[in-house]
Design a protein around this motif. Structure first.
Motif, PDB file in Angstrom:
ATOM      1  N   ASN A 122      60.059  92.333  10.193  1.00 48.58           N
ATOM      2  CA  ASN A 122      61.031  92.259   9.097  1.00 48.58           C
ATOM      3  C   ASN A 122      61.594  93.629   8.732  1.00 48.58           C
ATOM      4  O   ASN A 122      62.488  93.731   7.888  1.00 48.58           O
ATOM      5  CB  ASN A 122      60.422  91.596   7.862  1.00 48.58           C
ATOM      6  N   ILE A 123      61.141  94.675   9.404  1.00 46.04           N
ATOM      7  CA  ILE A 123      61.725  96.006   9.260  1.00 46.04           C
ATOM      8  C   ILE A 123      63.220  95.988   9.590  1.00 46.04           C
ATOM      9  O   ILE A 123      63.997  96.800   9.094  1.00 46.04           O
ATOM     10  CB  ILE A 123      60.972  96.997  10.190  1.00 46.04           C
ATOM     11  N   LEU A 124      63.629  95.013  10.420  1.00 40.39           N
ATOM     12  CA  LEU A 124      65.032  94.935  10.831  1.00 40.39           C
ATOM     13  C   LEU A 124      65.946  94.538   9.683  1.00 40.39           C
ATOM     14  O   LEU A 124      67.174  94.653   9.788  1.00 40.39           O
ATOM     15  CB  LEU A 124      65.183  93.965  12.003  1.00 40.39           C
ATOM     16  N   GLY A 125      65.354  94.094   8.574  1.00 39.13           N
ATOM     17  CA  GLY A 125      66.148  93.860   7.377  1.00 39.13           C
ATOM     18  C   GLY A 125      66.847  95.118   6.899  1.00 39.13           C
ATOM     19  O   GLY A 125      67.822  95.045   6.138  1.00 39.13           O
ATOM     20  N   ALA A 126      66.397  96.279   7.373  1.00 40.11           N
ATOM     21  CA  ALA A 126      67.015  97.552   7.006  1.00 40.11           C
ATOM     22  C   ALA A 126      68.473  97.625   7.454  1.00 40.11           C
ATOM     23  O   ALA A 126      69.287  98.324   6.830  1.00 40.11           O
ATOM     24  CB  ALA A 126      66.227  98.718   7.604  1.00 40.11           C
ATOM     25  N   VAL A 127      68.800  96.928   8.534  1.00 42.49           N
ATOM     26  CA  VAL A 127      70.190  96.911   9.015  1.00 42.49           C
ATOM     27  C   VAL A 127      70.845  95.562   8.775  1.00 42.49           C
ATOM     28  O   VAL A 127      71.888  95.249   9.356  1.00 42.49           O
ATOM     29  CB  VAL A 127      70.280  97.291  10.513  1.00 42.49           C
ATOM     30  N   GLY A 128      70.222  94.728   7.936  1.00 38.77           N
ATOM     31  CA  GLY A 128      70.796  93.418   7.643  1.00 38.77           C
ATOM     32  C   GLY A 128      70.592  92.407   8.749  1.00 38.77           C
ATOM     33  O   GLY A 128      71.374  91.465   8.897  1.00 38.77           O
ATOM     34  N   ALA A 129      69.525  92.586   9.537  1.00 38.42           N
ATOM     35  CA  ALA A 129      69.197  91.645  10.613  1.00 38.42           C
ATOM     36  C   ALA A 129      67.975  90.826  10.214  1.00 38.42           C
ATOM     37  O   ALA A 129      67.161  91.257   9.389  1.00 38.42           O
ATOM     38  CB  ALA A 129      68.927  92.393  11.920  1.00 38.42           C
ATOM     39  N   PHE A 130      67.824  89.653  10.813  1.00 33.57           N
ATOM     40  CA  PHE A 130      66.655  88.807  10.573  1.00 33.57           C
ATOM     41  C   PHE A 130      65.597  89.131  11.617  1.00 33.57           C
ATOM     42  O   PHE A 130      65.768  88.858  12.806  1.00 33.57           O
ATOM     43  CB  PHE A 130      67.033  87.323  10.663  1.00 33.57           C
ATOM     44  N   GLY A 131      64.502  89.725  11.185  1.00 36.69           N
ATOM     45  CA  GLY A 131      63.374  89.997  12.058  1.00 36.69           C
ATOM     46  C   GLY A 131      62.153  89.295  11.516  1.00 36.69           C
ATOM     47  O   GLY A 131      61.901  89.319  10.313  1.00 36.69           O
ATOM     48  N   GLN A 132      61.390  88.666  12.381  1.00 42.05           N
ATOM     49  CA  GLN A 132      60.237  87.900  11.926  1.00 42.05           C
ATOM     50  C   GLN A 132      59.066  88.072  12.890  1.00 42.05           C
ATOM     51  O   GLN A 132      59.207  87.892  14.099  1.00 42.05           O
ATOM     52  CB  GLN A 132      60.590  86.418  11.825  1.00 42.05           C
ATOM     53  N   GLY A 133      57.914  88.457  12.342  1.00 42.47           N
ATOM     54  CA  GLY A 133      56.702  88.482  13.139  1.00 42.47           C
ATOM     55  C   GLY A 133      56.170  87.075  13.322  1.00 42.47           C
ATOM     56  O   GLY A 133      56.187  86.278  12.385  1.00 42.47           O
ATOM     57  N   MET A 134      55.733  86.764  14.522  1.00 40.47           N
ATOM     58  CA  MET A 134      55.202  85.433  14.813  1.00 40.47           C
ATOM     59  C   MET A 134      54.025  85.543  15.767  1.00 40.47           C
ATOM     60  O   MET A 134      53.835  86.569  16.430  1.00 40.47           O
ATOM     61  CB  MET A 134      56.292  84.532  15.421  1.00 40.47           C
ATOM     62  N   GLY A 135      53.238  84.480  15.848  1.00 34.92           N
ATOM     63  CA  GLY A 135      52.099  84.446  16.752  1.00 34.92           C
ATOM     64  C   GLY A 135      52.530  84.224  18.185  1.00 34.92           C
ATOM     65  O   GLY A 135      53.694  83.935  18.486  1.00 34.92           O
ATOM     66  N   ASP A 136      51.571  84.332  19.102  1.00 39.79           N
ATOM     67  CA  ASP A 136      51.927  84.299  20.518  1.00 39.79           C
ATOM     68  C   ASP A 136      52.446  82.946  20.983  1.00 39.79           C
ATOM     69  O   ASP A 136      53.223  82.867  21.936  1.00 39.79           O
ATOM     70  CB  ASP A 136      50.746  84.746  21.373  1.00 39.79           C
ATOM     71  N   LYS A 137      52.047  81.851  20.333  1.00 38.90           N
ATOM     72  CA  LYS A 137      52.606  80.544  20.699  1.00 38.90           C
ATOM     73  C   LYS A 137      54.098  80.494  20.366  1.00 38.90           C
ATOM     74  O   LYS A 137      54.911  80.020  21.160  1.00 38.90           O
ATOM     75  CB  LYS A 137      51.868  79.430  19.951  1.00 38.90           C
ATOM     76  N   ASP A 138      54.437  80.962  19.159  1.00 38.74           N
ATOM     77  CA  ASP A 138      55.837  81.000  18.754  1.00 38.74           C
ATOM     78  C   ASP A 138      56.671  81.831  19.724  1.00 38.74           C
ATOM     79  O   ASP A 138      57.768  81.440  20.128  1.00 38.74           O
ATOM     80  CB  ASP A 138      55.963  81.606  17.353  1.00 38.74           C
ATOM     81  N   ILE A 139      56.161  83.018  20.066  1.00 40.16           N
ATOM     82  CA  ILE A 139      56.928  83.919  20.925  1.00 40.16           C
ATOM     83  C   ILE A 139      57.103  83.308  22.310  1.00 40.16           C
ATOM     84  O   ILE A 139      58.184  83.369  22.907  1.00 40.16           O
ATOM     85  CB  ILE A 139      56.243  85.295  21.025  1.00 40.16           C
ATOM     86  N   ALA A 140      56.027  82.703  22.831  1.00 40.41           N
ATOM     87  CA  ALA A 140      56.135  82.044  24.140  1.00 40.41           C
ATOM     88  C   ALA A 140      57.173  80.933  24.104  1.00 40.41           C
ATOM     89  O   ALA A 140      57.980  80.771  25.028  1.00 40.41           O
ATOM     90  CB  ALA A 140      54.777  81.493  24.563  1.00 40.41           C
ATOM     91  N   ALA A 141      57.176  80.151  23.028  1.00 41.69           N
ATOM     92  CA  ALA A 141      58.155  79.067  22.892  1.00 41.69           C
ATOM     93  C   ALA A 141      59.564  79.621  22.773  1.00 41.69           C
ATOM     94  O   ALA A 141      60.520  79.065  23.346  1.00 41.69           O
ATOM     95  CB  ALA A 141      57.813  78.202  21.680  1.00 41.69           C
ATOM     96  N   ALA A 142      59.735  80.717  22.025  1.00 44.21           N
ATOM     97  CA  ALA A 142      61.057  81.328  21.874  1.00 44.21           C
ATOM     98  C   ALA A 142      61.564  81.891  23.199  1.00 44.21           C
ATOM     99  O   ALA A 142      62.752  81.771  23.528  1.00 44.21           O
ATOM    100  CB  ALA A 142      61.008  82.434  20.825  1.00 44.21           C
ATOM    101  N   ILE A 143      60.672  82.492  23.969  1.00 41.27           N
ATOM    102  CA  ILE A 143      61.061  83.015  25.281  1.00 41.27           C
ATOM    103  C   ILE A 143      61.482  81.874  26.199  1.00 41.27           C
ATOM    104  O   ILE A 143      62.430  81.995  26.984  1.00 41.27           O
ATOM    105  CB  ILE A 143      59.898  83.823  25.897  1.00 41.27           C
ATOM    106  N   HIS A 144      60.801  80.749  26.083  1.00 40.79           N
ATOM    107  CA  HIS A 144      61.095  79.589  26.932  1.00 40.79           C
ATOM    108  C   HIS A 144      62.369  78.862  26.493  1.00 40.79           C
ATOM    109  O   HIS A 144      63.230  78.534  27.311  1.00 40.79           O
ATOM    110  CB  HIS A 144      59.915  78.625  26.895  1.00 40.79           C
ATOM    111  N   ASN A 145      62.501  78.613  25.196  1.00 37.88           N
ATOM    112  CA  ASN A 145      63.623  77.807  24.693  1.00 37.88           C
ATOM    113  C   ASN A 145      64.838  78.628  24.292  1.00 37.88           C
ATOM    114  O   ASN A 145      65.949  78.097  24.211  1.00 37.88           O
ATOM    115  CB  ASN A 145      63.175  77.003  23.458  1.00 37.88           C
ATOM    116  N   GLY A 146      64.607  79.904  23.977  1.00 37.30           N
ATOM    117  CA  GLY A 146      65.688  80.714  23.430  1.00 37.30           C
ATOM    118  C   GLY A 146      65.882  80.478  21.947  1.00 37.30           C
ATOM    119  O   GLY A 146      66.726  81.117  21.317  1.00 37.30           O
ATOM    120  N   LYS A 147      65.120  79.572  21.384  1.00 33.56           N
ATOM    121  CA  LYS A 147      65.231  79.268  19.960  1.00 33.56           C
ATOM    122  C   LYS A 147      63.866  78.837  19.442  1.00 33.56           C
ATOM    123  O   LYS A 147      62.940  78.582  20.212  1.00 33.56           O
ATOM    124  CB  LYS A 147      66.275  78.180  19.714  1.00 33.56           C
TER     125      LYS A 147
END
Length: 602
Positions: A122-147
């Motif tokens: 969420n440090i990316l909020g400094a430039v008005g971007a949406f940044g979110q920390g997530m667990g490894d299942k979430d990240i794997a799913a995001a890498i696979h689905n793009g969403k």
């Protein structure tokens, strides 16, 4: 719409989103760090997942950039091999902290979305971007689905009114906000900060403030970029960009008017980032070590401030002063400007770029009985070692390193405080992988013996300490559950399969580590009931099909350890069978119930 609603709507199929909506959002940046990256790779490989877009996928090695820990080195190499086979970019151990690198590389800017295994994304909020920390299942799913699915949060607006007092640094600002809002009063909210003086905050200052959204329990702290920050982003990205702003008639859940002129330099007392006092109240506390760095204060402006105080002076005898730039680019700029030389002549140790102490990284940990003043973002027990950690601005840390004790940055004594002999009294101020499929048609009613832990803000280091993060087999995790929570060190030995843990506010705050969920599953704990949860922890539990129930009237159950409790996941009803008392909690959402019955996100 608010700023976060605008960003999420722009990345979904919806033209308008509102708080409580659960939407699939397109993710522009999908990244994993060294400690979580190996588990992301294992999830992808175990479930035979494809990569939606390798050009939007990254690995960042920042937790242990020296590879000094053998298990970290192994995990890093697992990620490198996967990246080579799949055309994925690696920001390796010589680059720096991943979130900062995303800004430097022009990948993160106003309006984009990013997820990483870093709870401070969420440090990316400094430039008005949406940044979110997530667990490894979430990240794997995001890498696979793009969403990935996401629940649109409520937004609060903070107006900082009046002039910024002289000698107030960005760290003092965020510690002042923590002092006012605590660790959980803004839990699960998106926060937007505005004000005449806010418009003049630099990128480095905004990074410091946004970085500690996690410690406030927020989803994110967002700033609307000013002209200078947009120029930076356009230069870094090499393209013309548009600013994403909240609508002038955006609806906020709450608006807070805060008098900026009342802010003073502050320190966080050991154990709780939100437990802050004016620096003068901690003046005279003898320190053993000092640290400047972390994703919160490892920026160029921070080192210029510190160098201005240290120039021509020496670190107090016996005090160890550790300095770690956030990125290699910042390190090289410090070298170019002669700042490294100032640090070395003062007697400080300068390490290569990375996260350092708070991630059990290359430097920065302290020992039992050691007192440290640090610019880090967390000082939970055990987070930066076994000693006590005070949090402060780079100016206060540098001044204290010279003084040998905590002092305001403009009150450095002529002679430093030195260590005496004997036991003089010191002044004190008050990654897991699941094997095989789980059973479907899981029970919607759960009954079990209660462990009642009436404590707020139990963070993930208390649940599953960072020294165990290299463990990837779930069956090995259970034995370490709560071994860093005072009074519950024997929990893992005494807990029985079928038990239910019931606790208070903000359970699971802090790091994004999946192990803090899976350690309970390894022990056979059936469920957790809490008044509220850290945002990342809540996602990790839901995605792991581990039942968590929210209830804000737990006290009405009149619980004692050993009571038998029944949970109805569909209705949210909670019954203390031993005392024949029932209360209403939150029922499972449709998404939570579907993932629960499916045995997990995959």
């Amino acid at each position: 719409m608010t700023l976060i609603e605008k960003i999420l709507a722009n990345h979904s199929k919806e033209s308008v989103v509102k708080p409580g909506d659960i939407v699939d959002i397109e993710i522009d940046i999908r990244a994993a760090r060294d400690f979580g990256g190996a588990n992301v790779v294992k999830n992808i490989q175990e479930h035979n997942l494809k990569i939606a877009d390798p050009k939007k996928t990254y690995f960042t090695f920042d937790c242990n950039p020296t590879g000094s820990d053998q298990k970290y080195a192994v995990n890093q190499q697992i990620c490198r091999l996967f990246a080579r086979d799949n055309g994925v970019k690696v920001f390796d151990i010589n680059i720096g902290i991943g979130t900062h690198v995303l800004l430097e590389q022009g990948l993160a800017y106003s309006g984009i979305t990013a997820v990483t295994t870093d709870s401070h994304a969420n440090i990316l909020g400094a430039v008005g971007a949406f940044g979110q920390g997530m667990g490894d299942k979430d990240i794997a799913a995001a890498i696979h689905n793009g969403k990935i699915w996401f629940k649109v949060p409520k937004t609060v607006k903070i107006n900082l009114n009046g002039k910024r007092p002289e000698g107030i640094y960005a760290k003092d600002i965020v510690l002042g906000l923590l002092n006012q809002f605590g660790a959980n009063s803004l839990l699960g909210y998106s926060v937007e900060i505005y004000g005449e003086e806010v418009d003049h905050l630099t990128l480095d200052e905004r990074i410091t403030i946004s970085s500690m959204a996690t410690e406030m329990g927020c989803i994110i702290i967002l700033f609307t970029p000013n002209e200078a920050i947009m120029e930076y982003s356009e230069y870094r990205s090499g393209k013309k960009l548009d600013v994403v702003r909240a609508d002038f008639d955006a609806e906020y859940d709450q608006v807070f008017e805060i008098d900026f002129e009342k802010f003073v330099p502050r320190v966080s007392l050991p154990g709780e980032p939100h437990n802050t006092v004016p620096v003068r109240k901690a003046k005279g506390v003898k320190i053993d070590s000092a640290f400047i760095g972390s994703c919160t204060n490892g920026r160029m402006e921070d080192f210029r401030i510190a160098a201005g105080i240290l120039k021509g002076k020496k670190v107090a005898p016996g005090v160890v002063f550790k300095i770690v730039p956030a990125t290699d680019e910042i390190w090289n700029e410090c070298l170019k400007e002669g700042i490294i030389n100032i640090f070395k002549e003062a007697g400080a140790m300068v390490s290569n770029a990375g996260c350092a102490g708070c991630a059990a990284g290359q430097v920065g940990q302290n020992g039992v009985g050691e007192v440290t003043i640090s610019t880090g973002n967390r000082n939970f027990p055990g987070k930066q070692g076994k000693g006590k950690v005070y949090l402060a601005s780079p100016a206060t840390v540098a001044a204290s390193a010279i003084a040998g004790c905590i002092v305001p940055h403009d009150e450095i004594p002529e002679l430093p405080v030195t260590f005496g002999t004997g036991k003089a009294k010191q002044k004190e101020v008050g990654a897991m992988v699941h094997s095989g499929a789980e059973l479907r048609d899981k029970p919607k009613r759960i009954e079990g013996r209660v462990w009642y832990i009436p404590i707020d803000n139990i963070d993930t280091d208390m649940i599953f300490h960072n020294r165990y993060l290299s463990i990837t087999e779930m069956k090995e995790m259970g034995q370490y559950t709560f071994d860093n929570l005072e009074g519950y060190e024997e929990f893992a030995r005494k807990a029985m399969p079928g038990d239910i843990v019931i606790t208070h506010k903000n359970f699971g705050s802090g790091s994004s580590r999946q192990q803090a969920v899976d350690c309970f599953k390894a022990l056979g704990i059936q469920a957790i009931v809490a008044e509220s949860y850290g945002a990342i922890y809540e996602r990790n539990a839901i995605n792991a099909a581990f039942p968590i129930v929210t209830c804000n009237v737990i006290s009405k159950l009149n619980l004692t350890d050993g009571d038998t409790v029944r949970l109805n996941l569909e209705t949210g009803e909670i019954t203390n069978i031993s005392k024949n008392i029932s209360v209403q909690g939150e029922r499972f959402s449709e998404v939570q119930l579907e993932i629960y019955q499916n045995g997990g996100l995959f």
